[in-house]
Design a protein around this motif. Structure first.
Motif, PDB file in Angstrom:
ATOM      1  N   GLN A   7       0.828  -1.202   0.000  1.00 24.76           N
ATOM      2  CA  GLN A   7       0.000   0.000   0.000  1.00 24.76           C
ATOM      3  C   GLN A   7       0.863   1.252   0.000  1.00 24.76           C
ATOM      4  O   GLN A   7       0.565   2.222  -0.709  1.00 24.76           O
ATOM      5  CB  GLN A   7      -0.911  -0.006   1.228  1.00 24.76           C
ATOM      6  N   PHE A   8       1.947   1.236   0.792  1.00 23.74           N
ATOM      7  CA  PHE A   8       2.843   2.391   0.825  1.00 23.74           C
ATOM      8  C   PHE A   8       3.449   2.644  -0.552  1.00 23.74           C
ATOM      9  O   PHE A   8       3.455   3.778  -1.036  1.00 23.74           O
ATOM     10  CB  PHE A   8       3.964   2.189   1.844  1.00 23.74           C
ATOM     11  N   HIS A   9       3.988   1.613  -1.178  1.00 24.99           N
ATOM     12  CA  HIS A   9       4.632   1.802  -2.482  1.00 24.99           C
ATOM     13  C   HIS A   9       3.637   2.298  -3.529  1.00 24.99           C
ATOM     14  O   HIS A   9       3.989   3.129  -4.381  1.00 24.99           O
ATOM     15  CB  HIS A   9       5.306   0.511  -2.932  1.00 24.99           C
ATOM     16  N   ALA A  10       2.404   1.814  -3.459  1.00 31.48           N
ATOM     17  CA  ALA A  10       1.380   2.297  -4.386  1.00 31.48           C
ATOM     18  C   ALA A  10       1.094   3.778  -4.123  1.00 31.48           C
ATOM     19  O   ALA A  10       0.960   4.574  -5.068  1.00 31.48           O
ATOM     20  CB  ALA A  10       0.104   1.471  -4.244  1.00 31.48           C
ATOM     21  N   ALA A  11       1.030   4.161  -2.851  1.00 32.43           N
ATOM     22  CA  ALA A  11       0.765   5.555  -2.507  1.00 32.43           C
ATOM     23  C   ALA A  11       1.936   6.446  -2.909  1.00 32.43           C
ATOM     24  O   ALA A  11       1.739   7.574  -3.389  1.00 32.43           O
ATOM     25  CB  ALA A  11       0.494   5.687  -1.009  1.00 32.43           C
ATOM     26  N   LEU A  12       3.167   5.970  -2.703  1.00 33.94           N
ATOM     27  CA  LEU A  12       4.348   6.739  -3.098  1.00 33.94           C
ATOM     28  C   LEU A  12       4.370   6.951  -4.609  1.00 33.94           C
ATOM     29  O   LEU A  12       4.632   8.066  -5.089  1.00 33.94           O
ATOM     30  CB  LEU A  12       5.617   6.005  -2.649  1.00 33.94           C
ATOM     31  N   ALA A  16       3.996  10.544  -6.591  1.00 36.99           N
ATOM     32  CA  ALA A  16       5.001  10.973  -7.561  1.00 36.99           C
ATOM     33  C   ALA A  16       4.361  11.301  -8.899  1.00 36.99           C
ATOM     34  O   ALA A  16       4.668  12.334  -9.518  1.00 36.99           O
ATOM     35  CB  ALA A  16       6.060   9.886  -7.731  1.00 36.99           C
ATOM     36  N   THR A  17       3.464  10.441  -9.347  1.00 37.96           N
ATOM     37  CA  THR A  17       2.812  10.652 -10.649  1.00 37.96           C
ATOM     38  C   THR A  17       2.013  11.945 -10.657  1.00 37.96           C
ATOM     39  O   THR A  17       2.099  12.750 -11.599  1.00 37.96           O
ATOM     40  CB  THR A  17       1.897   9.462 -10.978  1.00 37.96           C
ATOM     41  N   ARG A  18       1.227  12.154  -9.601  1.00 34.38           N
ATOM     42  CA  ARG A  18       0.389  13.350  -9.559  1.00 34.38           C
ATOM     43  C   ARG A  18       1.218  14.620  -9.398  1.00 34.38           C
ATOM     44  O   ARG A  18       0.929  15.657 -10.013  1.00 34.38           O
ATOM     45  CB  ARG A  18      -0.640  13.231  -8.427  1.00 34.38           C
ATOM     46  N   THR A  19       2.279  14.540  -8.590  1.00 30.99           N
ATOM     47  CA  THR A  19       3.131  15.713  -8.398  1.00 30.99           C
ATOM     48  C   THR A  19       3.862  16.075  -9.685  1.00 30.99           C
ATOM     49  O   THR A  19       3.952  17.252 -10.059  1.00 30.99           O
ATOM     50  CB  THR A  19       4.141  15.464  -7.266  1.00 30.99           C
ATOM     51  N   GLU A  20       4.386  15.074 -10.370  1.00 25.51           N
ATOM     52  CA  GLU A  20       5.115  15.337 -11.610  1.00 25.51           C
ATOM     53  C   GLU A  20       4.197  15.892 -12.694  1.00 25.51           C
ATOM     54  O   GLU A  20       4.602  16.771 -13.468  1.00 25.51           O
ATOM     55  CB  GLU A  20       5.813  14.065 -12.075  1.00 25.51           C
ATOM     56  N   ARG A  50       9.380  13.835  -0.304  1.00 27.68           N
ATOM     57  CA  ARG A  50       8.901  15.061   0.340  1.00 27.68           C
ATOM     58  C   ARG A  50       7.487  15.385  -0.135  1.00 27.68           C
ATOM     59  O   ARG A  50       6.627  15.770   0.664  1.00 27.68           O
ATOM     60  CB  ARG A  50       9.871  16.212   0.052  1.00 27.68           C
ATOM     61  N   ALA A  51       7.259  15.230  -1.428  1.00 24.35           N
ATOM     62  CA  ALA A  51       5.905  15.433  -1.954  1.00 24.35           C
ATOM     63  C   ALA A  51       4.930  14.444  -1.330  1.00 24.35           C
ATOM     64  O   ALA A  51       3.798  14.802  -0.969  1.00 24.35           O
ATOM     65  CB  ALA A  51       5.910  15.278  -3.475  1.00 24.35           C
ATOM     66  N   PHE A  52       5.357  13.212  -1.196  1.00 24.75           N
ATOM     67  CA  PHE A  52       4.535  12.179  -0.569  1.00 24.75           C
ATOM     68  C   PHE A  52       4.159  12.571   0.859  1.00 24.75           C
ATOM     69  O   PHE A  52       3.004  12.435   1.273  1.00 24.75           O
ATOM     70  CB  PHE A  52       5.305  10.853  -0.576  1.00 24.75           C
ATOM     71  N   LEU A  53       5.128  13.065   1.625  1.00 22.08           N
ATOM     72  CA  LEU A  53       4.851  13.478   2.996  1.00 22.08           C
ATOM     73  C   LEU A  53       3.821  14.602   3.035  1.00 22.08           C
ATOM     74  O   LEU A  53       2.935  14.624   3.899  1.00 22.08           O
ATOM     75  CB  LEU A  53       6.132  13.926   3.690  1.00 22.08           C
ATOM     76  N   ALA A  54       3.939  15.547   2.114  1.00 19.42           N
ATOM     77  CA  ALA A  54       2.976  16.650   2.068  1.00 19.42           C
ATOM     78  C   ALA A  54       1.572  16.141   1.751  1.00 19.42           C
ATOM     79  O   ALA A  54       0.589  16.554   2.384  1.00 19.42           O
ATOM     80  CB  ALA A  54       3.416  17.681   1.030  1.00 19.42           C
ATOM     81  N   ILE A  55       1.473  15.249   0.788  1.00 16.05           N
ATOM     82  CA  ILE A  55       0.170  14.726   0.376  1.00 16.05           C
ATOM     83  C   ILE A  55      -0.439  13.844   1.454  1.00 16.05           C
ATOM     84  O   ILE A  55      -1.627  13.958   1.797  1.00 16.05           O
ATOM     85  CB  ILE A  55       0.318  13.968  -0.960  1.00 16.05           C
ATOM     86  N   ARG A 284       3.799   5.635   8.187  1.00 13.45           N
ATOM     87  CA  ARG A 284       4.618   4.601   8.838  1.00 13.45           C
ATOM     88  C   ARG A 284       5.384   3.805   7.787  1.00 13.45           C
ATOM     89  O   ARG A 284       6.550   3.446   7.992  1.00 13.45           O
ATOM     90  CB  ARG A 284       3.729   3.669   9.667  1.00 13.45           C
ATOM     91  N   GLY A 285       4.741   3.519   6.667  1.00 13.27           N
ATOM     92  CA  GLY A 285       5.427   2.822   5.584  1.00 13.27           C
ATOM     93  C   GLY A 285       6.616   3.603   5.068  1.00 13.27           C
ATOM     94  O   GLY A 285       7.660   3.029   4.739  1.00 13.27           O
TER      95      GLY A 285
END
Length: 295
Positions: A7-12, A16-20, A50-55, A284-285
């Motif tokens: 789940q974490f890797h999918a969210a990461l 990334a895709t949405r931020t880019e 960092r983008a992931f943490l913000a989202i 946590r992931g």
């Protein structure tokens, strides 16, 4: 992988895709040298942690995605600017970044300086734009905290500390390294995590504690990778710290001691997320991810 790791890797990947995609829309076109250099610096890959943490921090408080996407893009612009300047001959003098030529190598030093400057200012523009749908009072808080995290009291101050340490006769001790890295690396992690609480009009302290521990663990992993990482996987030159005689977590704690410290910090990061329960599963992931990342 267990379900939470998947789940974490999918969210990461999704972050990334949405931020880019957002950055591709918001960056200047590549029909000028400056625009092309900015896009090269930002869109040449990267984990987008960092983008992931913000989202993800914003998602805890159910902040609209359009708002957290702006904080995600803003911090990635600041991070990219710092890398462009760090790679310059007057700093770390690196030829490769994420497996691609650094900006000053692909173009020239003046273009690298200017593209970094433009990326830094774009970050604040993204947060302050009225069409960004962020409450102006919250936008001011985000801009203030990002300026503090990126400036002399944060990332830039940490870089200056790092440069000064290269010429001092007395090697840095462990406390000094913690301070240096909390500024140079940790400050942007903290801003990324606390931005969600700011947008969510909530107390940012638990997320700050989480990101502080996460940032230290991330840096320890960086130090370990510099010792025994794969240069091809890392996409940059390794073993620079030993060549330059730098004091690091690894040089002071040893490889095993540094790994143990990283594990302790990840545990502390996860403990800080207790107030959010299952809503912080992906955060946590991320903490566990920093222990195993290869770049």
């Amino acid at each position: 992988m267990d379900a939470e790791t998947l789940q974490f890797h999918a969210a990461l990947s999704d972050a990334a895709t949405r931020t880019e995609a957002a950055l591709a829309d918001w960056l200047p076109p590549e029909d000028t040298t400056l625009g092309a250099a900015m896009r090269h610096a930002v869109l040449s890959g990267g984990k987008r942690l960092r983008a992931f943490l913000a989202i993800e921090s914003a998602a805890i408080f159910r902040v609209p995605a359009a708002q957290s996407l702006r904080t995600a893009a803003a911090v990635e612009c600041v991070h990219a600017y710092s890398l462009v300047h760090d790679d310059l001959p007057c700093m770390d003098d690196d030829d490769l970044r994420r497996g691609q030529p650094t900006v000053h190598v692909k173009w020239d030093e003046a273009t690298a300086v200017l593209s970094g400057d433009a990326l830094q200012t774009l970050a604040f523009e993204l947060l302050a734009q009225p069409q960004g749908s962020i409450d102006p009072r919250l936008a001011v808080r985000l801009v203030l905290r990002l300026a503090q995290a990126a400036g002399a009291a944060g990332m830039v101050g940490g870089q200056a500390f790092d440069i000064a340490a290269e010429t001092t006769a007395v090697p840095l001790d462990l406390d000094s390294i913690r301070t240096l890295q909390s500024l140079k690396t940790g400050a942007l992690f903290v801003w990324s995590a606390e931005s969600g609480a700011i947008l969510g009009r909530s107390d940012p302290e638990p997320l700050r504690a989480y990101a502080t521990a996460l940032g230290q663990a991330f840096q320890i992993r960086d130090d370990l990778l510099d010792v025994d990482g794969d240069p091809e996987a890392a996409g940059k030159r390794l073993q620079k710290d030993a060549e330059q005689g730098k004091a690091t977590f690894v040089s002071l704690l040893g490889v095993d001691g540094a790994r143990q410290k990283a594990h302790e910090l990840v545990s502390a990061a996860c403990d800080a997320l207790a107030p959010y329960g299952s809503a912080a599963g992906n955060l946590r992931g991320a903490a566990r991810f920093v222990l195993t990342r290869g770049n």
